[in-house]
Design a protein around this motif. Sequence first.
Motif, PDB file in Angstrom:
ATOM      1  N   SER A   9       0.868  -1.188   0.000  1.00  0.00           N
ATOM      2  CA  SER A   9       0.000   0.000   0.000  1.00  0.00           C
ATOM      3  C   SER A   9       0.903   1.236   0.000  1.00  0.00           C
ATOM      4  CB  SER A   9      -0.922   0.001   1.237  1.00  0.00           C
ATOM      5  OG  SER A   9      -0.165   0.185   2.412  1.00  0.00           O
ATOM      6  N   PRO A  10       0.353   2.409  -0.341  1.00  0.00           N
ATOM      7  CA  PRO A  10       1.198   3.630  -0.345  1.00  0.00           C
ATOM      8  C   PRO A  10       1.788   3.918   1.036  1.00  0.00           C
ATOM      9  CG  PRO A  10      -0.822   4.013  -1.575  1.00  0.00           C
ATOM     10  CD  PRO A  10      -0.975   2.691  -0.903  1.00  0.00           C
ATOM     11  N   GLU A  11       1.073   3.546   2.107  1.00  0.00           N
ATOM     12  CA  GLU A  11       1.545   3.865   3.440  1.00  0.00           C
ATOM     13  C   GLU A  11       2.634   2.876   3.914  1.00  0.00           C
ATOM     14  OE1 GLU A  11      -1.733   3.465   2.790  1.00  0.00           O
ATOM     15  OE2 GLU A  11      -2.261   5.605   2.639  1.00  0.00           O
ATOM     16  N   ARG A  12       2.351   1.575   3.723  1.00  0.00           N
ATOM     17  CA  ARG A  12       3.313   0.567   4.197  1.00  0.00           C
ATOM     18  C   ARG A  12       3.036  -0.792   3.543  1.00  0.00           C
ATOM     19  NH1 ARG A  12       1.218  -0.388  10.432  1.00  0.00           N
ATOM     20  NH2 ARG A  12      -0.907  -1.077   9.893  1.00  0.00           N
ATOM     21  N   ASN A  13       4.042  -1.629   3.567  1.00  0.00           N
ATOM     22  CA  ASN A  13       3.919  -3.013   3.094  1.00  0.00           C
ATOM     23  C   ASN A  13       3.861  -3.916   4.325  1.00  0.00           C
ATOM     24  OD1 ASN A  13       4.264  -2.023   0.496  1.00  0.00           O
ATOM     25  ND2 ASN A  13       6.494  -2.326   0.557  1.00  0.00           N
ATOM     26  N   THR A  14       2.853  -4.768   4.380  1.00  0.00           N
ATOM     27  CA  THR A  14       2.652  -5.602   5.576  1.00  0.00           C
ATOM     28  C   THR A  14       2.572  -7.083   5.193  1.00  0.00           C
ATOM     29  OG1 THR A  14       0.242  -5.376   5.413  1.00  0.00           O
ATOM     30  CG2 THR A  14       1.424  -3.762   6.787  1.00  0.00           C
TER      31      THR A  14
END
Length: 262
Positions: free
Chosen positions: A27-32
Motif C-alpha cells: 500500500s502507499p503507506e506501508r507493506n505488511t
Amino acid sequence: MHLERIGMKQIGVCMTSCPPGFYGTRSPERNTCTKCRSDCDSCFNRNFCTRCRAGFYLHQGKCQENCPEGLARSDTQRECVPMCPAECESCVNSETCERCRPGLYQLNGRCHHVCPEDYEPNDKLMECTAQVHCEVGEWSEWSPCSRSGRTCGFKRGQETRTRQVLQYPSPFGNPCPEISEIKECLVKRRKCSGRRKSDRRERRNRNNRKDKENQEGRRERKRERERDTGEREDSDNRNKTEHRHRRGHDTNPVSTGDGLVQ
C-alpha cells in the motif's frame, strides 16, 4: 513489516520476505505481512494457497478436504494428483508409475506383466532390464599338430584353437558360442629325438614293476594254499583222534553184580 507477538505486546519487524503462513500486501503507506487462510500452510495471497495444512489437499490454489473426481489425495504432497493407472502402486502422474503392483515389472514409468523384446525381468528390482548377450573375441592361431602332448612319433594328430569371452550373457541373453575347436591333422611321421632311450627305459621299468607285482602275487597265493592245506590236515588229525577216543570208550569192560561182561 511483520507483527510479532512477544507476551502481551506486538512488535513490528521489517523483513525482506514474509514468513511461512503469511503473504505480502503493498500500500502507499506501508507493506505488511498478512496471515494466510486457516487451511493454508503458505500462500501467494488470501485466495491462492501454495501449500495446505495437514488434512487438506491443494487443487488450483485452494485447499480441500476431498479431491475432485479423477484425482487422488497425496498425503506426502498434500495435493490432489491424477489417479494412478490400475497397474501402478504409486505414480508421478496419470501416465508415469513410480512403483508397480506386485508381480509387475517397471520400465520407463510403465508396468508390464511380460517385459518387452530385448528386455528381461529382474525379480530383485522388479524392473525390466536390458538383455546382455555374450561377446567373444577372435580365434587364436591353430596350435601345432600334436598327439597326447607330443609333436613327434605319430602320423595322425589334432590341432586346436581358442577364443576368449569378452562379455558374459545375462540370464536371458544369447549364450556364448564354442570357445575352442579341434580338427584332425596329418604330419610326416618322424622319430622323436632324445626320447627313444628314455621311452625304452620307461617301458622296461614298467615291465619290471609288473613282473615284481606278479611274483609277489604268486608267492602270496602259494602261502594261502599252504595255510589252507595245513588247516585241513589239522582238522583231519583232530577228527581221527576223536574217533579213536570214541572206539576205546566203547570197548572198555563194564562191571556188573555177577561178574565182568565184555
